[in-house]
Write a protein that holds these residues in place. Structure first.
Motif, PDB file in Angstrom:
ATOM      1  N   GLY A  82      48.831  36.644  30.740  1.00  0.00           N
ATOM      2  CA  GLY A  82      48.563  35.327  30.154  1.00  0.00           C
ATOM      3  C   GLY A  82      49.156  35.292  28.754  1.00  0.00           C
ATOM      4  N   ALA A  83      48.606  34.401  27.933  1.00  0.00           N
ATOM      5  CA  ALA A  83      49.165  34.196  26.596  1.00  0.00           C
ATOM      6  C   ALA A  83      49.147  35.482  25.762  1.00  0.00           C
ATOM      7  CB  ALA A  83      48.352  33.102  25.900  1.00  0.00           C
ATOM      8  N   ALA A  84      47.987  36.124  25.683  1.00  0.00           N
ATOM      9  CA  ALA A  84      47.870  37.309  24.829  1.00  0.00           C
ATOM     10  C   ALA A  84      48.676  38.481  25.398  1.00  0.00           C
ATOM     11  CB  ALA A  84      46.398  37.695  24.693  1.00  0.00           C
ATOM     12  N   ASP A 137      49.482  41.554  36.782  1.00  0.00           N
ATOM     13  CA  ASP A 137      48.552  40.418  36.892  1.00  0.00           C
ATOM     14  C   ASP A 137      48.273  40.178  38.374  1.00  0.00           C
ATOM     15  OD1 ASP A 137      48.021  37.740  34.761  1.00  0.00           O
ATOM     16  OD2 ASP A 137      47.391  37.666  36.864  1.00  0.00           O
ATOM     17  N   HIS A 138      47.036  39.920  38.715  1.00  0.00           N
ATOM     18  CA  HIS A 138      46.727  39.716  40.138  1.00  0.00           C
ATOM     19  C   HIS A 138      47.132  38.322  40.621  1.00  0.00           C
ATOM     20  CE1 HIS A 138      42.447  37.886  39.560  1.00  0.00           C
ATOM     21  NE2 HIS A 138      43.284  37.502  38.631  1.00  0.00           N
ATOM     22  N   ALA A 139      47.397  37.419  39.692  1.00  0.00           N
ATOM     23  CA  ALA A 139      47.801  36.068  40.103  1.00  0.00           C
ATOM     24  C   ALA A 139      49.250  36.091  40.599  1.00  0.00           C
ATOM     25  CB  ALA A 139      47.669  35.110  38.928  1.00  0.00           C
ATOM     26  N   GLY A 181      46.974  21.661  27.564  1.00  0.00           N
ATOM     27  CA  GLY A 181      47.419  20.472  26.829  1.00  0.00           C
ATOM     28  C   GLY A 181      47.956  19.389  27.740  1.00  0.00           C
ATOM     29  N   ASN A 221      49.208  22.689  23.935  1.00  0.00           N
ATOM     30  CA  ASN A 221      48.909  22.583  22.495  1.00  0.00           C
ATOM     31  C   ASN A 221      48.938  24.025  21.977  1.00  0.00           C
ATOM     32  OD1 ASN A 221      45.855  21.594  20.718  1.00  0.00           O
ATOM     33  ND2 ASN A 221      47.899  22.030  19.967  1.00  0.00           N
ATOM     34  N   CYS A 255      49.534  41.688  41.661  1.00  0.00           N
ATOM     35  CA  CYS A 255      49.207  43.122  41.590  1.00  0.00           C
ATOM     36  C   CYS A 255      47.800  43.253  41.014  1.00  0.00           C
ATOM     37  CB  CYS A 255      50.241  43.817  40.688  1.00  0.00           C
ATOM     38  SG  CYS A 255      49.944  45.585  40.487  1.00  0.00           S
ATOM     39  N   VAL A 308      44.299  45.188  39.956  1.00  0.00           N
ATOM     40  CA  VAL A 308      43.948  46.492  39.404  1.00  0.00           C
ATOM     41  C   VAL A 308      42.571  46.903  39.894  1.00  0.00           C
ATOM     42  CG1 VAL A 308      45.365  46.526  37.320  1.00  0.00           C
ATOM     43  CG2 VAL A 308      43.222  45.255  37.323  1.00  0.00           C
ATOM     44  N   MET A 363      41.985  29.659  38.711  1.00  0.00           N
ATOM     45  CA  MET A 363      43.245  29.995  38.035  1.00  0.00           C
ATOM     46  C   MET A 363      43.412  31.510  37.892  1.00  0.00           C
ATOM     47  SD  MET A 363      45.250  27.625  36.857  1.00  0.00           S
ATOM     48  CE  MET A 363      45.146  26.591  38.278  1.00  0.00           C
ATOM     49  N   ILE A 377      42.496  42.211  23.860  1.00  0.00           N
ATOM     50  CA  ILE A 377      43.117  41.101  23.121  1.00  0.00           C
ATOM     51  C   ILE A 377      42.814  39.766  23.794  1.00  0.00           C
ATOM     52  CG2 ILE A 377      45.004  42.494  22.163  1.00  0.00           C
ATOM     53  CD1 ILE A 377      46.817  41.413  24.388  1.00  0.00           C
ATOM     54  N   GLU A 409      41.190  36.190  24.889  1.00  0.00           N
ATOM     55  CA  GLU A 409      39.890  35.565  25.130  1.00  0.00           C
ATOM     56  C   GLU A 409      38.810  36.515  25.629  1.00  0.00           C
ATOM     57  OE1 GLU A 409      40.429  31.765  27.163  1.00  0.00           O
ATOM     58  OE2 GLU A 409      38.348  31.934  27.832  1.00  0.00           O
ATOM     59  N   TYR A 413      43.767  26.332  18.717  1.00  0.00           N
ATOM     60  CA  TYR A 413      43.230  27.515  18.040  1.00  0.00           C
ATOM     61  C   TYR A 413      43.140  28.719  18.986  1.00  0.00           C
ATOM     62  CZ  TYR A 413      41.982  24.050  14.563  1.00  0.00           C
ATOM     63  OH  TYR A 413      42.040  23.036  13.644  1.00  0.00           O
TER      64      TYR A 413
HETATM   65  P1  FDA Z   1      44.628  34.016  29.968  1.00  0.00           P
HETATM   66  O1  FDA Z   1      43.531  33.406  30.741  1.00  0.00           O
HETATM   67  O2  FDA Z   1      45.719  33.170  29.459  1.00  0.00           O
HETATM   68  O3  FDA Z   1      45.296  35.184  30.811  1.00  0.00           O
HETATM   69  C1  FDA Z   1      44.541  36.152  31.492  1.00  0.00           C
HETATM   70  C2  FDA Z   1      45.375  36.684  32.619  1.00  0.00           C
HETATM   71  O4  FDA Z   1      44.703  37.789  33.176  1.00  0.00           O
HETATM   72  C3  FDA Z   1      45.580  35.676  33.737  1.00  0.00           C
HETATM   73  O5  FDA Z   1      46.957  35.576  34.034  1.00  0.00           O
HETATM   74  C4  FDA Z   1      44.785  36.253  34.898  1.00  0.00           C
HETATM   75  O6  FDA Z   1      45.378  35.981  36.159  1.00  0.00           O
HETATM   76  C5  FDA Z   1      44.806  37.731  34.582  1.00  0.00           C
HETATM   77  N1  FDA Z   1      43.701  38.464  35.154  1.00  0.00           N
HETATM   78  C6  FDA Z   1      42.378  38.172  35.095  1.00  0.00           C
HETATM   79  N2  FDA Z   1      41.672  39.096  35.749  1.00  0.00           N
HETATM   80  C7  FDA Z   1      42.566  40.008  36.231  1.00  0.00           C
HETATM   81  C8  FDA Z   1      42.434  41.181  37.011  1.00  0.00           C
HETATM   82  N3  FDA Z   1      41.239  41.612  37.413  1.00  0.00           N
HETATM   83  N4  FDA Z   1      43.557  41.846  37.346  1.00  0.00           N
HETATM   84  C9  FDA Z   1      44.773  41.419  36.955  1.00  0.00           C
HETATM   85  N5  FDA Z   1      44.955  40.300  36.228  1.00  0.00           N
HETATM   86  C10 FDA Z   1      43.856  39.613  35.859  1.00  0.00           C
HETATM   87  N6  FDA Z   1      44.070  26.680  24.326  1.00  0.00           N
HETATM   88  C11 FDA Z   1      44.843  26.164  23.337  1.00  0.00           C
HETATM   89  O7  FDA Z   1      44.945  26.776  22.274  1.00  0.00           O
HETATM   90  N7  FDA Z   1      45.525  24.989  23.545  1.00  0.00           N
HETATM   91  C12 FDA Z   1      45.452  24.284  24.715  1.00  0.00           C
HETATM   92  O8  FDA Z   1      46.134  23.260  24.879  1.00  0.00           O
HETATM   93  C13 FDA Z   1      44.599  24.789  25.724  1.00  0.00           C
HETATM   94  N8  FDA Z   1      44.426  24.098  26.889  1.00  0.00           N
HETATM   95  C14 FDA Z   1      43.661  24.634  27.882  1.00  0.00           C
HETATM   96  C15 FDA Z   1      43.511  23.907  29.085  1.00  0.00           C
HETATM   97  C16 FDA Z   1      42.743  24.447  30.108  1.00  0.00           C
HETATM   98  C17 FDA Z   1      42.536  23.651  31.360  1.00  0.00           C
HETATM   99  C18 FDA Z   1      42.137  25.730  29.948  1.00  0.00           C
HETATM  100  C19 FDA Z   1      41.338  26.340  31.053  1.00  0.00           C
HETATM  101  C20 FDA Z   1      42.289  26.433  28.765  1.00  0.00           C
HETATM  102  C21 FDA Z   1      43.032  25.892  27.718  1.00  0.00           C
HETATM  103  N9  FDA Z   1      43.179  26.561  26.507  1.00  0.00           N
HETATM  104  C22 FDA Z   1      43.953  26.023  25.513  1.00  0.00           C
HETATM  105  C23 FDA Z   1      42.577  27.903  26.302  1.00  0.00           C
HETATM  106  C24 FDA Z   1      43.661  28.956  26.523  1.00  0.00           C
HETATM  107  O9  FDA Z   1      44.310  28.705  27.758  1.00  0.00           O
HETATM  108  C25 FDA Z   1      43.077  30.366  26.541  1.00  0.00           C
HETATM  109  O10 FDA Z   1      42.260  30.557  25.417  1.00  0.00           O
HETATM  110  C26 FDA Z   1      44.186  31.399  26.552  1.00  0.00           C
HETATM  111  O11 FDA Z   1      44.984  31.230  27.711  1.00  0.00           O
HETATM  112  C27 FDA Z   1      43.618  32.814  26.517  1.00  0.00           C
HETATM  113  O12 FDA Z   1      44.681  33.706  26.646  1.00  0.00           O
HETATM  114  P2  FDA Z   1      44.452  35.126  27.332  1.00  0.00           P
HETATM  115  O13 FDA Z   1      45.806  35.736  27.445  1.00  0.00           O
HETATM  116  O14 FDA Z   1      43.385  35.865  26.638  1.00  0.00           O
HETATM  117  O15 FDA Z   1      43.896  34.781  28.772  1.00  0.00           O
END
Ligand code: FDA
Length: 404
Positions: free
Chosen positions: A23-25, A44-46, A57, A62, A140, A142, A178, A375, A377, A388
């Motif tokens: 994801g983002a981080a 990533d499992h997705a 956004g 955003n 994939c 874990v 998701m 890192i 969320e 933010y």
């Molecule tokens: P993120 O959720 O992005 O990535 C986590 C990844 O880990 C995913 O790809 C998932 O598939 C993977 N994963 C999870 N469990 C796993 C496992 N067991 N094995 C392998 N992979 C696994 N924020 C913002 O600043 N501006 C915005 O416009 C928005 N808009 C927004 C809309 C909607 C609908 C949502 C739901 C959220 C937002 N956000 C947002 C919040 C933002 O999306 C969120 O805070 C960040 O994506 C967090 O980034 P991370 O990389 O921590 O998690």
């Protein structure tokens, strides 16, 4: 396009840094570590990377906010986010976006959105990862993780991976459809970290009982500007009635501070002193009924409903000035009783998570297990609505990527 190959057809793969979560981080961390010459694998499992970026956004992501300060983040340790946010700023991310020639604009309140599509942000991160030599595996999953002298051994559905550093970037629990899972929290517990109770944040609130009865058929009615407060926290923005309750930016913001049973107050007219206005309206339109007069201040259907169930309704001339002023006070301080939230199904973020007490604020590394990082969320740091949360993902991902 980043390299997407099989994890060695079943036999163990060795990398310097394994990142779980594309994801983002995770992607930000991957490119940062890759540019340092580290061999990096992201799993990533997705079935595709950055799904939340893509849907964010309203499809325009955003991606940051010009006004980021640590004050816009909720955490049991409000100081924790300071170091990473100071070292990777919105300006740094904007520089990256501009380098990739992605057009963007400020919508309001410092919120920056892509002009075209969120896909451009994912593309940008993947392009950076490719240049940095990062390998990415989607679909994939874990499983077990063990830790020994030489680092981490992680069982995945594509075989075993040995890594010196393991970065957990699995995000929160919001929007399970998701790909959200609690894997990161379980791993944290496995290695002795505390995980603070999680709950849905930036989420619509539900109403029940007479509040739901009175307002449910207002679904779709919007107020462009209200001020919603819980205790000392207040947000001024739009509000929207939904089938089950209330939403809109002001409600999403306050939802992160609201707990069941908390007193929720809505100033329905934060821009205009309703008392003076109502008294002036009585002089100008003495025969008009209150519900019609209020229909010029608030959405007509809401005005009507408030008069029916709460304020009463008579021609303006029949109200005393003190009654109108008291009514105005009520409009500035509407006590609406929320019964709950819509939950993770629709929440933008997850509050709580891996306790920051167990992590270094400058590197995101575990204080308990060397080489383990958390890192984004999954950590107990949650931002306001408005870019933010992505800024936290970029900043915490960079902090870990610089050392992992
Ligand atoms: P993120 O959720 O992005 O990535 C986590 C990844 O880990 C995913 O790809 C998932 O598939 C993977 N994963 C999870 N469990 C796993 C496992 N067991 N094995 C392998 N992979 C696994 N924020 C913002 O600043 N501006 C915005 O416009 C928005 N808009 C927004 C809309 C909607 C609908 C949502 C739901 C959220 C937002 N956000 C947002 C919040 C933002 O999306 C969120 O805070 C960040 O994506 C967090 O980034 P991370 O990389 O921590 O998690």
């Amino acid at each position: 396009m980043a390299v997407q190959t099989q994890v060695n057809g079943g036999s163990a793969v060795k990398v310097d840094v394994l990142i779980v979560g594309a994801g983002a981080a995770g992607l930000m961390c991957a490119m940062t570590a890759g540019y340092r010459g580290r061999s990096v694998l992201v799993v990533d499992h997705a079935n595709k990377v950055g799904k939340k970026i893509l849907m964010s956004g309203g499809g325009r992501c955003n991606f940051t906010n010009l006004g980021v300060t640590p004050a816009q983040y909720l955490s049991s340790n409000p100081h924790f986010a300071k170091s990473a946010l100071a070292r990777y700023t919105p300006g740094d991310f904007i520089e990256l976006v501009e380098r990739h020639r992605i057009a963007y604009h400020e919508k309001e309140l410092g919120q920056l959105f892509c002009d075209e599509s969120s896909k451009q942000i994912v593309r940008m991160l993947l392009d950076e990862c490719e240049v940095a030599g990062v390998r990415i595996e989607t679909s994939c999953a874990v499983d077990r993780v063990t830790h020994g002298q030489s680092g981490f051994t992680v069982k995945t559905t594509r075989g075993e991976v040995h890594a010196q550093s393991l970065v957990v970037a699995t995000g929160g629990l919001s929007i399970p459809s998701m790909g959200a899972t609690g894997w990161g929290y379980e791993l944290a517990r496995q290695f002795g970290h505390d995980v603070l109770p999680t709950r849905a944040g930036l989420v619509p609130l539900t109403l029940s009982g007479k509040h739901q009865e009175h307002y449910q058929d207002l679904a779709g009615v919007a107020l462009p500007q209200v001020s919603v407060s819980v205790g000392k926290h207040a947000f001024r923005a739009g509000m929207l009635f939904t089938h089950r309750g209330i939403s809109g930016p002001a409600i999403l913001q306050i939802s992160s501070y609201w707990h069941t049973g908390d007193d929720l107050r809505v100033d329905l007219s934060p821009e205009l002193q309703a008392g003076d206005w109502l008294v002036a309206q009585r002089a100008a339109r003495p025969a008009a009924e209150l519900k019609n007069v209020l229909g010029d201040l608030l959405p007509k259907r809401l005005a009507q409903r408030l008069c029916e169930h709460w304020l009463g309704n008579r021609p303006m001339r029949q109200w005393q000035e003190h009654e109108l002023r008291a009514m105005a006070q009520r409009l500035h301080d509407w006590p609406i009783v929320a019964s709950g939230t819509e939950g993770y199904r629709t929440a933008e973020v997850t509050l709580g998570g891996v306790d920051t007490d167990g992590l270094s604020s400058s590197t995101m590394q575990s204080k308990k297990v060397a080489g383990l990082y958390f890192i984004g969320e999954v950590v107990d740091v949650t931002g306001w609505l408005g870019g933010y949360n992505f800024q936290w993902a970029w900043a915490s991902g960079t902090a870990a990527g610089q050392v992992a």
